[in-house]
Design an enzyme around this catalytic site. Structure first.
Site, PDB file in Angstrom:
ATOM      1  N   ASN A   6     -83.447  -8.684  22.713  1.00 47.35           N
ATOM      2  CA  ASN A   6     -82.328  -9.413  23.313  1.00 47.35           C
ATOM      3  C   ASN A   6     -80.978  -9.304  22.625  1.00 47.35           C
ATOM      4  O   ASN A   6     -79.953  -9.524  23.270  1.00 47.35           O
ATOM      5  CB  ASN A   6     -82.680 -10.909  23.388  1.00 47.35           C
ATOM      6  CG  ASN A   6     -83.863 -11.176  24.288  1.00 47.35           C
ATOM      7  OD1 ASN A   6     -83.918 -10.684  25.406  1.00 47.35           O
ATOM      8  ND2 ASN A   6     -84.820 -11.942  23.796  1.00 47.35           N
ATOM      9  N   TYR A   7     -80.930  -9.006  21.321  1.00 43.97           N
ATOM     10  CA  TYR A   7     -79.670  -9.150  20.598  1.00 43.97           C
ATOM     11  C   TYR A   7     -79.172  -7.912  19.867  1.00 43.97           C
ATOM     12  O   TYR A   7     -78.006  -7.866  19.472  1.00 43.97           O
ATOM     13  CB  TYR A   7     -79.782 -10.306  19.582  1.00 43.97           C
ATOM     14  CG  TYR A   7     -80.006 -11.639  20.242  1.00 43.97           C
ATOM     15  CD1 TYR A   7     -78.975 -12.276  20.930  1.00 43.97           C
ATOM     16  CD2 TYR A   7     -81.251 -12.256  20.209  1.00 43.97           C
ATOM     17  CE1 TYR A   7     -79.175 -13.501  21.554  1.00 43.97           C
ATOM     18  CE2 TYR A   7     -81.467 -13.476  20.830  1.00 43.97           C
ATOM     19  CZ  TYR A   7     -80.428 -14.091  21.506  1.00 43.97           C
ATOM     20  OH  TYR A   7     -80.632 -15.291  22.128  1.00 43.97           O
ATOM     21  N   LEU A   8     -80.041  -6.944  19.637  1.00 44.34           N
ATOM     22  CA  LEU A   8     -79.631  -5.765  18.876  1.00 44.34           C
ATOM     23  C   LEU A   8     -79.323  -4.610  19.805  1.00 44.34           C
ATOM     24  O   LEU A   8     -80.189  -4.177  20.581  1.00 44.34           O
ATOM     25  CB  LEU A   8     -80.738  -5.364  17.893  1.00 44.34           C
ATOM     26  CG  LEU A   8     -81.060  -6.386  16.802  1.00 44.34           C
ATOM     27  CD1 LEU A   8     -82.239  -5.924  15.964  1.00 44.34           C
ATOM     28  CD2 LEU A   8     -79.840  -6.636  15.929  1.00 44.34           C
TER      29      LEU A   8
END
Length: 564
Positions: free
Chosen positions: A522-524
């Site tokens: 989700n974030y990288l």
């Protein structure tokens, strides 16, 4: 872009920005779990067998199979289960209290059924799998503008007992069976309506909304104000496009971040209380990667984000530290002590002054106000973008600072530790695996065995150099003669094995409470990882599993010199 509504949003399911539309959408609906088959095993009440209807037995079985879980130690879980089950039992049923119920006969039956499945032959398991695939095949695909795309979650969840995370107030409540009449289907105007898989029933509604990407939705059985959605799979072109745009927006923040930080620093001492609270909240979201947070109702888990922090969630510690303690998303505990700028510390003291516990720290602020302000600073900026930005730039900086020469295994350890730092920033925790101790013990035993082998090899090498035969092995067997060169090679190989196992043990121990997968998904920005793998000749398959490789197919052609 087509709006992708998150699965646990309070937005209307018909929301969409209408800027881009699909012209055709064909899909085959959803697949339902099979109907319940009664097993007829009787539970006991005050030591006597009890007759149950199939519906009552189904719910009793849901409870019985959880005998070995931690939920059986939670009073709220049992209280909620009993509240829902007694409605099915009725007032005049022989069962009048949970404390006198004995579900062991059902639990024992369930364990025997599990054992039967384990005893199935490979061919039997293969046949079952093939039959399941055959039944699900037509639900696995949708045609969007003539392109065949994989569908993500086309299965309707079976009924069960809600578990939740942490101390969720609804744990133990019955998740009722979802029927076709609960489900709204979204297809193209000229597409055939999917056949309802349950005879005699029909869909709740058929829509032709080409401004959204959901294929079907229904109300969450535990919280009817929320929705469950069917979307295209993570590997679909629409999802890939959406992911790329998300990470590009986070990269864009790099060009604005210094001005944003200058602006909120200036407002730390603003006389306008709303401005001051927006400034401090933005600082905390930026510095600590906190979620913005949304208001919760009484029947939802008592979780908070930055905007919904209560007075008691933040403890000022002189001269300029803040001690945070609260339940974040999914009831994950957030505990952190952080040094902040003195004006922020003083502002927090001001926001807390005269307030009782339970009162909002940022009483002039909510998520919508904060995001509206952020959009004035950068197009499309929300609190969530800071989280993606800070996660990605942390990974990028650490990988470009820490990677040294070494073999692939050593480079993977470097990546995992960079990933760990991101997980810590984002508070991605997990409970220690039940098998962790056993795995560590097994590795220790293997290392001990190899140490014995290593000692024997050193002895044999000394003897071989003196022209003597090898010593007897630890089990008394005669070993064959090897040249000093061959023994040195075996010595090197054994040393390498020991070092690898010791490295694996250290990594397992370091990462036992950290969830690395969430930030990867989700974030990288995946381009950071792909570029790093290319630069350091690490196979991408060592970092991304099959589902991530499919999800991030769009990132695989990135230049090795890519920097976030």
């Amino acid at each position: 872009m087509i709006q992708n509504i998150p699965s646990r949003t309070k937005l209307s399911p018909s929301s969409g920005d209408g800027q881009k539309k699909w012209t055709t959408l064909v899909h085959n609906g959803v697949i339902f779990p099979p109907p319940y088959q009664p097993h007829g095993v009787k539970m006991l009440y005050k030591g006597k067998p009890v007759n149950l209807t199939p519906e009552q037995e189904e719910v009793a079985t849901m409870f019985a199979v959880m005998k070995d879980t931690d939920y059986m130690d939670k009073a709220k879980f049992k209280e909620n289960f009993w509240s829902d089950w007694r409605k099915l039992l009725g007032k005049n049923h022989v069962i009048q209290g949970l404390e006198d119920c004995n579900f062991t006969p059902i639990y024992d039956w369930y364990q025997m059924e599990k054992e039967k499945k384990k005893q199935m032959t490979t061919n039997e398991k293969k046949a079952l799998k093939e039959e399941k695939m055959k039944q699900e095949e037509k639900y696995m695909w949708a045609i969007v503008d003539g392109v065949k795309e994989k569908v993500g979650n086309f299965r309707v969840e079976p009924p069960g007992l809600f578990r939740g995370r942490g101390e969720h107030p609804k744990m133990g409540k019955l998740k009722s069976r979802i029927r076709p009449s609960d489900i709204t289907i979204n297809i193209g105007k000229d597409a055939p309506v999917p056949e309802c898989p349950i005879p005699g029933e029909s869909w709740k509604e058929i829509r032709n909304d080409n401004t959204v990407t959901w294929l079907a939705f229904w109300n969450d059985p535990i919280n009817p104000r929320l929705f469950k959605y069917v979307f295209l799979a993570a590997s679909s072109s629409l999802k890939g496009q959406s992911d790329k745009e998300k990470y590009e927006k986070a990269r864009m923040l790099k060009d604005y971040i210094e001005n944003i930080r200058t602006a909120y620093t200036k407002d730390f001492t603003s006389k306008d209380l709303t401005k001051q609270q927006i400034a401090v909240a933005t600082y905390l979201i930026d510095k600590l990667a906190l979620r913005a947070g949304n208001e919760k109702d009484d029947d939802e888990a008592d979780t908070v984000g930055c905007c919904t922090l209560k007075v008691e969630n933040v403890k000022p510690v002189a001269p300029n530290k803040l001690e945070f303690s609260f339940l974040g998303k999914d009831s994950i505990k957030y505990e952190n002590v952080v040094e902040v700028e003195l004006p922020v510390y003083n502002a927090i003291l001001k926001f807390q002054k005269g307030k009782r516990p339970g009162v909002d720290l940022f009483d002039k602020l909510d998520t919508s106000k904060l995001n509206a302000h952020l959009k004035e600073l950068m197009p499309g900026l929300t609190a969530k973008v800071f989280r993606t930005y800070n996660a990605s730039i942390t990974l990028d900086d650490m990988l470009n600072k820490d990677t040294k020469d070494g073999d692939v295994a050593e480079k993977i350890v470097v990546y995992q530790h960079a990933n760990k730092q991101v997980a810590i920033i984002c508070n991605h925790q997990r409970t220690v695996s039940k098998s962790h101790s056993a795995q560590m013990s097994k590795l220790t035993e293997k290392i001990d065995d190899l140490q014995v082998v290593l000692k024997e090899l050193k002895t044999d090498l000394d003897r071989a150099k003196k022209g003597k035969p090898p010593s007897k092995s630890s089990d008394g067997k005669t070993k064959r003669n090897l040249t000093p060169e061959a023994l040195e090679k075996k010595l090197t190989q054994t040393n390498a094995k020991i070092e690898k196992m010791q490295r694996d043990m250290k990594t397992k121990e370091d990462l036992k409470t950290v969830a690395l997968g969430t930030s990867k998904i989700n974030y990288l920005d995946p381009r950071i990882t792909v570029a790093w793998c290319k630069r350091h000749e690490v196979p991408i398959e060592k970092i991304f599993n099959k589902s991530l490789l499919a999800k991030f197919a769009w990132a695989m052609d990135v230049d090795p010199d890519f920097r976030f």
